[in-house]
Enzyme design. Sequence first.
Site, PDB file in Angstrom:
ATOM      1  CD  GLU A 178      -2.626   1.197   2.640  1.00 62.68           C
ATOM      2  OE1 GLU A 178      -3.008   0.079   3.061  1.00 62.68           O
ATOM      3  OE2 GLU A 178      -2.914   2.260   3.212  1.00 62.68           O
ATOM      4  CD  GLU A 183      -3.272   7.566   5.745  1.00 63.15           C
ATOM      5  OE1 GLU A 183      -4.282   7.007   6.202  1.00 63.15           O
ATOM      6  OE2 GLU A 183      -2.117   7.148   5.911  1.00 63.15           O
TER       7      GLU A 183
END
Length: 476
Positions: A178, A183
């Site tokens: 990933e 974020e």
Amino acid sequence: MKDYKALSFIAALALMVSAAGCGDQNTSDSNDNNSSATTAEATTEKTTDASSDADVPEIEGYDLLWNDEFNADALDESKWNYEPHEPGWTNEELQEYTTSTDNVFVRDGKLVIKAIKSEKNGKDYYTSGKVTGQNKTDFTYGKVVVSAKVPEGQGLWPAIWMMSKDESYYGQWPKCGEIDIMEVLGNNVKTAYGTLHYGEPHGEQQGTWNLTGQTYADSFHEFSVEWEPGEMRWYIDGNLYNTVNDWFTAEKGEDEKPYPAPFDQPFFVQMNLAVGGTWPGNPDETTSFDKAEFEIDYVRVYQKPEYDTNVKKPEKTYREALEDGNFIYNGDFSEAEDLTDDVNWKFLLFNGGEGSAEIKDNMIIIKSENEGTEDYSVQLVQPDLPMIKGKKYKATFDAYADEERDIVVCVSAPSAGWIRYLQDTKLKVTPEKQTFTYEFEMKEKDDPNGRLEFNLGHRGSTATVYISNVRVEEIA
């Protein structure tokens, strides 16, 4: 966004479940993928936004592979999928991801992902949006550039990230890999995170970029990752803040797959706005859903004409002990070093923690104004401790406080899923200086990135703590 525990420097996130579900499909481990060809120019069909190509800057050494400037009236479904999910699908998040244009829409040349609060069966109910490029704009290797503005508010969690097109190829998450491009937590919109997840066991490496005098909610910022066969680099507004070239993947009990697996296969970009969950916590009375909008101005993916896939995993380097056997550098606090850089000691604040640290008189003095909501909300760390499987270690330090209070000490593994080599240990410090000693055996695989932590947050006290004479040494 997937199952993880720690955003950079945070010791409390190692058991979260991601918003992506790499293992939602068949988890067979077929090994005949041909995605690591020497050239990457044919990894996806070129699908640029012709209506605005003139405004897309060229980048030396790259060709524009595909882009979306969001100049149409609606989401371009030749490039993007809606991905609906029920509440609680992952990370204990509260939102339902829908296909509604109330949650995902284009406005004034920008994609808007909006979280909405309503009521269902007499309880608060949240909807939001998630879009992915899976099976439409997948690619192997390239430079992803996204301009975005995040919402502010407790419990809001916007993300720009990448997952593998064939989620079953290397196995269930995190084995499939990933790439988190960005974020931001809505309760701390001055900090952005860029993270790589991989492994089994779960490994991760993360960097942060903090703003001063502004936030990621004030205006648009450009988030970028350069993905190459042997290295990944993260940028914000052109500033390089994280570089990773050491990763792996494996089945439990088996040898590692050939490097650079799992990042040698097609991935796709996705974007979402989560509400609540294990990491950000849930919304509260301060969260305004009138402004809960994640705005994306453009997504641009560039690719070099060729990539050399004949890469080797770099050799790990391990910190040498000082002459007296101490692996802690400046453990006597004789140097009044910078506590904000990544060299030796670092002082950190998270999740409502407020305070300061100062090296003085051969000790570090940690003052807290607000204890925050987590043990790590007020935190002193020293990274890069070499932890060798089968070795035994001893950690010692002196500590006292202005009044009796608790702190927590541990040796953690930031790049190995935040497991603990020395378990979280609560201890009581008093106005009388005491010497604390802890011994532990390293039972995991060799790790050059162990981290000594002193956690002073969320302990029911803001009393000032004084720490000195810190040592970590090998004893057997």
